[in-house]
Design a protein around this motif. Structure first.
Motif, PDB file in Angstrom:
ATOM      1  N   LEU A 154       0.829  -1.204   0.000  1.00  9.50           N
ATOM      2  CA  LEU A 154       0.000   0.000   0.000  1.00  9.50           C
ATOM      3  C   LEU A 154       0.864   1.255   0.000  1.00  9.50           C
ATOM      4  CD1 LEU A 154      -2.727  -1.007   2.606  1.00  9.50           C
ATOM      5  CD2 LEU A 154      -2.858  -1.151   0.115  1.00  9.50           C
ATOM      6  N   SER A 155       0.395   2.267  -0.722  1.00  8.67           N
ATOM      7  CA  SER A 155       1.096   3.550  -0.734  1.00  8.67           C
ATOM      8  C   SER A 155       0.768   4.327   0.543  1.00  8.67           C
ATOM      9  CB  SER A 155       0.646   4.367  -1.949  1.00  8.67           C
ATOM     10  OG  SER A 155      -0.707   4.763  -1.796  1.00  8.67           O
ATOM     11  N   VAL A 156       1.475   5.428   0.746  1.00  3.35           N
ATOM     12  CA  VAL A 156       1.209   6.275   1.905  1.00  3.35           C
ATOM     13  C   VAL A 156      -0.241   6.773   1.858  1.00  3.35           C
ATOM     14  CG1 VAL A 156       1.800   8.457   3.028  1.00  3.35           C
ATOM     15  CG2 VAL A 156       3.612   6.957   2.211  1.00  3.35           C
ATOM     16  N   GLU A 157      -0.695   7.190   0.676  1.00  5.27           N
ATOM     17  CA  GLU A 157      -2.064   7.676   0.526  1.00  5.27           C
ATOM     18  C   GLU A 157      -3.084   6.592   0.857  1.00  5.27           C
ATOM     19  OE1 GLU A 157       0.318   8.055  -1.873  1.00  5.27           O
ATOM     20  OE2 GLU A 157       0.715  10.187  -1.563  1.00  5.27           O
ATOM     21  N   GLU A 158      -2.811   5.376   0.406  1.00  5.96           N
ATOM     22  CA  GLU A 158      -3.713   4.268   0.708  1.00  5.96           C
ATOM     23  C   GLU A 158      -3.728   3.963   2.201  1.00  5.96           C
ATOM     24  OE1 GLU A 158      -3.685   1.539  -3.298  1.00  5.96           O
ATOM     25  OE2 GLU A 158      -1.853   1.595  -2.086  1.00  5.96           O
ATOM     26  N   LEU A 159      -2.579   4.062   2.836  1.00  5.98           N
ATOM     27  CA  LEU A 159      -2.526   3.844   4.282  1.00  5.98           C
ATOM     28  C   LEU A 159      -3.320   4.915   5.023  1.00  5.98           C
ATOM     29  CD1 LEU A 159       1.197   2.788   4.650  1.00  5.98           C
ATOM     30  CD2 LEU A 159      -0.804   1.323   4.998  1.00  5.98           C
ATOM     31  N   VAL A 160      -3.204   6.158   4.582  1.00 10.87           N
ATOM     32  CA  VAL A 160      -3.970   7.248   5.198  1.00 10.87           C
ATOM     33  C   VAL A 160      -5.468   6.982   5.042  1.00 10.87           C
ATOM     34  CG1 VAL A 160      -4.533   9.714   4.991  1.00 10.87           C
ATOM     35  CG2 VAL A 160      -2.150   8.972   4.967  1.00 10.87           C
ATOM     36  N   GLU A 161      -5.880   6.519   3.864  1.00  7.38           N
ATOM     37  CA  GLU A 161      -7.288   6.196   3.625  1.00  7.38           C
ATOM     38  C   GLU A 161      -7.748   5.057   4.520  1.00  7.38           C
ATOM     39  OE1 GLU A 161      -7.793   5.376  -0.535  1.00  7.38           O
ATOM     40  OE2 GLU A 161      -7.225   7.415  -1.113  1.00  7.38           O
ATOM     41  N   ARG A 162      -6.914   4.043   4.671  1.00 10.28           N
ATOM     42  CA  ARG A 162      -7.271   2.907   5.527  1.00 10.28           C
ATOM     43  C   ARG A 162      -7.411   3.348   6.973  1.00 10.28           C
ATOM     44  NH1 ARG A 162      -6.263  -2.279   3.063  1.00 10.28           N
ATOM     45  NH2 ARG A 162      -6.504  -1.845   0.849  1.00 10.28           N
ATOM     46  N   ILE A 163      -6.493   4.202   7.430  1.00  8.96           N
ATOM     47  CA  ILE A 163      -6.550   4.692   8.810  1.00  8.96           C
ATOM     48  C   ILE A 163      -7.846   5.460   9.033  1.00  8.96           C
ATOM     49  CG2 ILE A 163      -5.499   6.323  10.442  1.00  8.96           C
ATOM     50  CD1 ILE A 163      -2.756   5.425   9.207  1.00  8.96           C
ATOM     51  N   ALA A 164      -8.217   6.325   8.080  1.00  6.74           N
ATOM     52  CA  ALA A 164      -9.461   7.087   8.195  1.00  6.74           C
ATOM     53  C   ALA A 164     -10.670   6.143   8.214  1.00  6.74           C
ATOM     54  CB  ALA A 164      -9.579   8.081   7.051  1.00  6.74           C
ATOM     55  N   LEU A 165     -10.639   5.145   7.357  1.00  4.43           N
ATOM     56  CA  LEU A 165     -11.714   4.162   7.301  1.00  4.43           C
ATOM     57  C   LEU A 165     -11.866   3.452   8.648  1.00  4.43           C
ATOM     58  CD1 LEU A 165     -13.661   2.425   5.421  1.00  4.43           C
ATOM     59  CD2 LEU A 165     -11.713   0.879   5.214  1.00  4.43           C
ATOM     60  N   LEU A 166     -10.754   3.024   9.204  1.00  2.96           N
ATOM     61  CA  LEU A 166     -10.792   2.305  10.472  1.00  2.96           C
ATOM     62  C   LEU A 166     -11.209   3.220  11.630  1.00  2.96           C
ATOM     63  CD1 LEU A 166      -7.648   0.089   9.950  1.00  2.96           C
ATOM     64  CD2 LEU A 166     -10.024  -0.680  10.009  1.00  2.96           C
ATOM     65  N   ARG A 167     -10.780   4.478  11.609  1.00  2.56           N
ATOM     66  CA  ARG A 167     -11.214   5.422  12.657  1.00  2.56           C
ATOM     67  C   ARG A 167     -12.718   5.640  12.592  1.00  2.56           C
ATOM     68  NH1 ARG A 167      -6.106   9.460  12.247  1.00  2.56           N
ATOM     69  NH2 ARG A 167      -4.799   8.339  13.730  1.00  2.56           N
ATOM     70  N   ASP A 168     -13.255   5.790  11.381  1.00  2.00           N
ATOM     71  CA  ASP A 168     -14.701   5.942  11.219  1.00  2.00           C
ATOM     72  C   ASP A 168     -15.438   4.709  11.731  1.00  2.00           C
ATOM     73  OD1 ASP A 168     -14.318   8.445  10.084  1.00  2.00           O
ATOM     74  OD2 ASP A 168     -14.635   7.752   8.022  1.00  2.00           O
ATOM     75  N   GLU A 169     -14.889   3.543  11.438  1.00  6.36           N
ATOM     76  CA  GLU A 169     -15.522   2.302  11.888  1.00  6.36           C
ATOM     77  C   GLU A 169     -15.465   2.188  13.407  1.00  6.36           C
ATOM     78  OE1 GLU A 169     -17.541  -1.437  11.398  1.00  6.36           O
ATOM     79  OE2 GLU A 169     -17.453   0.493  10.375  1.00  6.36           O
ATOM     80  N   ILE A 170     -14.364   2.576  14.009  1.00  5.75           N
ATOM     81  CA  ILE A 170     -14.258   2.562  15.476  1.00  5.75           C
ATOM     82  C   ILE A 170     -15.307   3.483  16.078  1.00  5.75           C
ATOM     83  CG2 ILE A 170     -12.810   3.254  17.427  1.00  5.75           C
ATOM     84  CD1 ILE A 170     -10.401   2.196  15.727  1.00  5.75           C
ATOM     85  N   ALA A 171     -15.475   4.674  15.512  1.00  9.03           N
ATOM     86  CA  ALA A 171     -16.481   5.615  16.013  1.00  9.03           C
ATOM     87  C   ALA A 171     -17.886   5.016  15.893  1.00  9.03           C
ATOM     88  CB  ALA A 171     -16.391   6.934  15.254  1.00  9.03           C
ATOM     89  N   ARG A 172     -18.154   4.350  14.788  1.00  6.69           N
ATOM     90  CA  ARG A 172     -19.464   3.710  14.585  1.00  6.69           C
ATOM     91  C   ARG A 172     -19.699   2.607  15.618  1.00  6.69           C
ATOM     92  NH1 ARG A 172     -22.154  -0.392  11.525  1.00  6.69           N
ATOM     93  NH2 ARG A 172     -20.191  -1.475  11.172  1.00  6.69           N
ATOM     94  N   LEU A 173     -18.678   1.820  15.874  1.00  2.49           N
ATOM     95  CA  LEU A 173     -18.790   0.745  16.852  1.00  2.49           C
ATOM     96  C   LEU A 173     -18.957   1.286  18.270  1.00  2.49           C
ATOM     97  CD1 LEU A 173     -16.060  -1.623  15.401  1.00  2.49           C
ATOM     98  CD2 LEU A 173     -18.518  -2.027  15.414  1.00  2.49           C
TER      99      LEU A 173
END
Length: 64
Positions: free
Chosen positions: A25-44
């Motif tokens: 994964l590129s740096v940009e893809e990692l940033v996107e994954r981190i944002a995705l996971l943070r959003d999911e944590i907030a939802r949970l």
């Protein structure tokens, strides 16, 4: 007969599996994954809070 209409727009969603290989994964893809996971944590966390409130209300009602 198809269950979904072929003309129906589909929402592309990023998927991250815990433990998957991230070495490609590129740096940009990692940033996107981190944002995705943070959003999911907030939802949970929100779902957990709602369930805890429901349980507290039920416990209060039935523990008379």
């Amino acid at each position: 007969m198809a269950l979904a209409d072929d003309d129906t727009p589909r929402i592309a969603t990023a998927v991250h599996l815990v433990g998957q290989d991230i070495s490609t994964l590129s740096v940009e893809e990692l940033v996107e994954r981190i944002a995705l996971l943070r959003d999911e944590i907030a939802r949970l966390e929100e779902a957990k809070a709602q369930k805890a409130a429901t349980r507290s209300a039920a416990d209060a009602l039935f523990s008379r």
